[in-house]
Design an enzyme around this catalytic site. Structure first.
Site, short mmCIF file in Angstrom:
data_model
loop_
_atom_site.label_atom_id
_atom_site.label_comp_id
_atom_site.label_asym_id
_atom_site.label_seq_id
_atom_site.Cartn_x
_atom_site.Cartn_y
_atom_site.Cartn_z
N ARG A 90 -7.47 -6.47 13.79
CA ARG A 90 -6.91 -6.07 15.54
C ARG A 90 -7.96 -5.37 15.60
O ARG A 90 -8.62 -4.21 14.25
CB ARG A 90 -5.34 -5.71 14.16
CG ARG A 90 -4.66 -4.97 15.04
CD ARG A 90 -4.27 -5.61 15.84
NE ARG A 90 -3.09 -5.23 16.81
CZ ARG A 90 -2.43 -5.38 18.25
NH1 ARG A 90 -2.75 -6.74 18.40
NH2 ARG A 90 -1.27 -4.65 18.80
N GLU B 288 -3.53 6.86 18.63
CA GLU B 288 -3.60 5.89 18.20
C GLU B 288 -3.17 4.20 19.32
O GLU B 288 -1.95 4.09 18.36
CB GLU B 288 -4.13 5.99 16.72
CG GLU B 288 -4.77 4.72 16.50
CD GLU B 288 -4.59 5.32 14.51
OE1 GLU B 288 -5.34 6.70 14.16
OE2 GLU B 288 -4.32 4.98 13.90
N ARG C 39 9.24 6.55 -3.83
CA ARG C 39 9.40 7.24 -5.07
C ARG C 39 10.38 8.39 -5.69
O ARG C 39 10.95 8.28 -4.37
CB ARG C 39 8.09 8.19 -5.47
CG ARG C 39 7.53 8.98 -4.58
CD ARG C 39 6.05 9.51 -5.00
NE ARG C 39 4.98 9.70 -5.29
CZ ARG C 39 3.92 10.22 -3.49
NH1 ARG C 39 4.45 10.51 -2.87
NH2 ARG C 39 3.02 8.76 -3.07
N ARG D 283 0.19 6.23 16.33
CA ARG D 283 0.27 7.56 15.89
C ARG D 283 -0.35 8.42 16.66
O ARG D 283 -1.49 8.63 17.36
CB ARG D 283 -0.57 7.54 14.49
CG ARG D 283 -1.07 6.99 14.39
CD ARG D 283 -2.00 7.10 12.54
NE ARG D 283 -2.78 6.26 12.33
CZ ARG D 283 -3.36 5.68 10.94
NH1 ARG D 283 -2.33 5.83 9.87
NH2 ARG D 283 -4.05 4.98 10.90
N ARG E 76 0.90 -0.72 -0.22
CA ARG E 76 -0.21 -0.27 0.24
C ARG E 76 1.05 0.85 -0.04
O ARG E 76 0.15 2.60 -0.43
CB ARG E 76 -0.40 0.65 1.70
CG ARG E 76 -1.67 -1.05 1.45
CD ARG E 76 -2.80 -0.77 2.73
NE ARG E 76 -3.05 0.12 2.84
CZ ARG E 76 -4.21 0.55 3.40
NH1 ARG E 76 -5.47 -0.49 2.08
NH2 ARG E 76 -5.07 1.74 3.62
N ASP F 109 -10.40 1.09 1.70
CA ASP F 109 -10.31 2.14 1.57
C ASP F 109 -11.69 2.51 1.24
O ASP F 109 -12.56 2.13 0.85
CB ASP F 109 -9.72 3.19 0.60
CG ASP F 109 -8.37 2.55 1.74
OD1 ASP F 109 -7.76 2.56 2.56
OD2 ASP F 109 -6.97 2.65 1.07
N TYR G 177 -9.70 -5.12 4.25
CA TYR G 177 -9.62 -4.23 4.02
C TYR G 177 -9.51 -2.99 3.41
O TYR G 177 -8.42 -2.50 2.14
CB TYR G 177 -7.81 -4.44 3.89
CG TYR G 177 -6.54 -2.91 5.03
CD1 TYR G 177 -7.08 -1.97 5.53
CD2 TYR G 177 -5.74 -3.14 5.37
CE1 TYR G 177 -6.47 -1.32 5.70
CE2 TYR G 177 -4.35 -2.95 5.69
CZ TYR G 177 -5.26 -1.16 5.61
OH TYR G 177 -4.23 -0.94 6.59
N1 UDP Z 1 4.01 1.82 8.24
C1 UDP Z 1 5.24 1.50 8.08
N2 UDP Z 1 5.47 2.83 8.97
C2 UDP Z 1 4.28 3.57 8.57
C3 UDP Z 1 2.98 3.54 7.94
C4 UDP Z 1 2.94 2.60 7.80
O1 UDP Z 1 5.56 0.56 8.88
O2 UDP Z 1 5.50 4.84 9.13
C5 UDP Z 1 2.96 0.29 7.45
C6 UDP Z 1 1.84 -1.00 8.74
O3 UDP Z 1 2.41 -2.62 7.98
C7 UDP Z 1 1.06 -0.76 8.23
C8 UDP Z 1 0.76 -0.51 6.60
O4 UDP Z 1 2.60 0.41 6.39
O5 UDP Z 1 -0.41 -1.58 8.28
C9 UDP Z 1 -0.05 0.36 6.00
O6 UDP Z 1 -0.22 1.67 6.67
P1 UDP Z 1 -1.90 2.07 6.52
O7 UDP Z 1 -0.64 3.77 6.43
O8 UDP Z 1 -1.88 2.36 5.04
O9 UDP Z 1 -2.02 1.82 7.12
P2 UDP Z 1 -4.01 2.38 7.61
O10 UDP Z 1 -4.07 4.08 7.75
O11 UDP Z 1 -4.66 1.95 7.21
O12 UDP Z 1 -3.89 2.13 9.21
#
Ligand code: UDP
Length: 373
Positions: A252, A303, A179, A283, A175, A356, A354
């Site tokens: 989870r 969170e 880049r 976060r 995901r 969006d 999962y």
């Molecule tokens: N992830 C990570 N570091 C970060 C942010 C995300 O390793 O700082 C990984 C982590 O495994 C996470 C996945 O990327 O479950 C998807 O992150 P995303 O931000 O897309 O998750 P969401 O916002 O859906 O919780």
């Protein structure tokens, strides 16, 4: 099917999937009743107004899509602001830009050009370049090497999922963009933003005058509710619908700690990730920055990832092989003659996906065009 039931459809759950279905059904003059066990509509995109700030009560929701049909669809109900998600990662008191881009590579290794960054990445991934990644750890090492993995991925991921990264499917990390431009936009999508006026406005626009009863648990009086409508659209957890007869699907969960602070700007960004495993939360959200808020106060949410149990919310499906096999059993049952005439299933919990928000809308529009045609 025509019966003497009062409604054509009972929708169990008042989230986004339900709201799209209800809107499409209303265009065809269907009689719809929605019930939800929570005391509000909107599912996980519901926002609570605190000190004039829309607080994302069930975690950050940033609308992004490349699907023009979905984008035009939501724009019938709300305009979107120009918010672009650009989270910052904090690892042991150093800050890094996300997603992985030229800014991040500069912060990690001091490389200043795409050519230097590519050369550095080639060097750090060399020990892993022959891997055929079969889990998230291998996928991350294969993409960006050990340093990036340990600083920005491992701790966050293992906190988030509550298990070693070697036991997490690799698609989750796919995901995240990777880049070679100085571009901190977390998403690659064509369209992005936060509804002006908040997500509740979008939900209200979709539901229109649909009858909605909140604070009612379908399973408390399932037979009574079922008898009220010809068909039931169930958007809750599919395993729960079938009494978890084959076993429970794993999720989870998250736990949120929200605080109002007497400062106008706590962290200067809507989302700051804490990627060190020793920090217990993943976060901090500062909600006002989703909407460029200017008030004197601010609201932040820490969170914390959490085990899923009956006492908290199912946020992230695990989608590993064991759970996918279990899901297939439930889906087969849902399609059997006994159920398929009366019940339809949809949304992230019934599909165990999962999703969006744009995926949810797309799935709902697909279902409605089949169901209501
Ligand atoms: N992830 C990570 N570091 C970060 C942010 C995300 O390793 O700082 C990984 C982590 O495994 C996470 C996945 O990327 O479950 C998807 O992150 P995303 O931000 O897309 O998750 P969401 O916002 O859906 O919780």
């Amino acid at each position: 099917m025509t019966t003497s039931a009062k409604y054509d459809y009972l929708i169990v759950g008042a989230g986004l999937f339900s709201a799209v279905f209800a809107h499409q059904a209303s265009l065809q003059n269907k009689r719809v009743l929605v019930i939800d066990k929570r005391d509000h509509r909107g599912g996980n995109i519901y926002c609570e107004n605190v000190e004039g700030i829309n607080v994302h009560k069930y975690g950050a929701h940033i609308f992004h899509t490349s699907n023009k049909e979905v984008w035009d669809y939501v724009n019938q109900f709300v305009d979107f602001n120009h918010y672009v998600n650009s989270p910052v990662a904090n690892y042991r008191d150093k800050l890094y830009n996300l997603p992985f881009n030229m800014n991040t590579f500069y912060q990690l290794w001091g490389v200043k050009t795409p050519a230097e960054a590519k050369a550095k990445i080639e060097e750090v991934r060399a020990p892993y370049k022959d891997l055929e990644p079969s889990n998230l750890e291998e996928q991350a090492l294969f993409l960006g090497g050990k340093d990036l993995y340990e600083k920005l991925i491992k701790g966050y991921t293992e906190k988030q999922w509550g298990r070693p990264a070697t036991q997490i499917p690799s698609f989750i990390i796919k995901r995240l963009p990777f880049r070679f431009t100085f571009d901190n936009n977390y998403f690659n999508d064509l369209y992005q933003g936060i509804p002006i006026g908040g997500y509740n406005k979008l939900i209200d626009g979709l539901f229109g005058d649909t009858e909605i009863l909140t604070g009612l648990n379908y399973f408390d009086e399932k037979e009574k509710y079922d008898a009220m409508a010809d068909k039931v659209l169930y958007t809750g957890k599919i395993d729960e619908f079938f009494d978890c007869q084959f076993g429970k699907l794993e999720y989870r969960s998250l736990h949120f700690e929200t605080e109002v602070l007497d400062t106008d700007n706590f962290q200067g960004n809507a989302v700051v990730n804490y990627t060190d495993k020793d920090v217990p939360f993943t976060r901090i959200l500062e909600h006002k920055h989703f909407e460029f808020g200017t008030s004197d106060k601010t609201v932040i949410t820490r969170e914390y990832p959490h085990e899923f149990s009956k006492d908290n919310e199912p946020y992230y499906p695990l989608n590993d092989k064991v759970n996918e096999a279990l899901l297939s059993q439930y889906q087969e049952l849902a399609q059997s003659a006994q159920y398929r005439e009366k019940y339809i299933f949809g949304g992230r919990l019934a599909d165990y996906k999962y999703y969006d928000m744009d995926d949810t809308i797309e799935a709902a529009l697909k279902l409605t065009s089949r169901e209501l045609s």
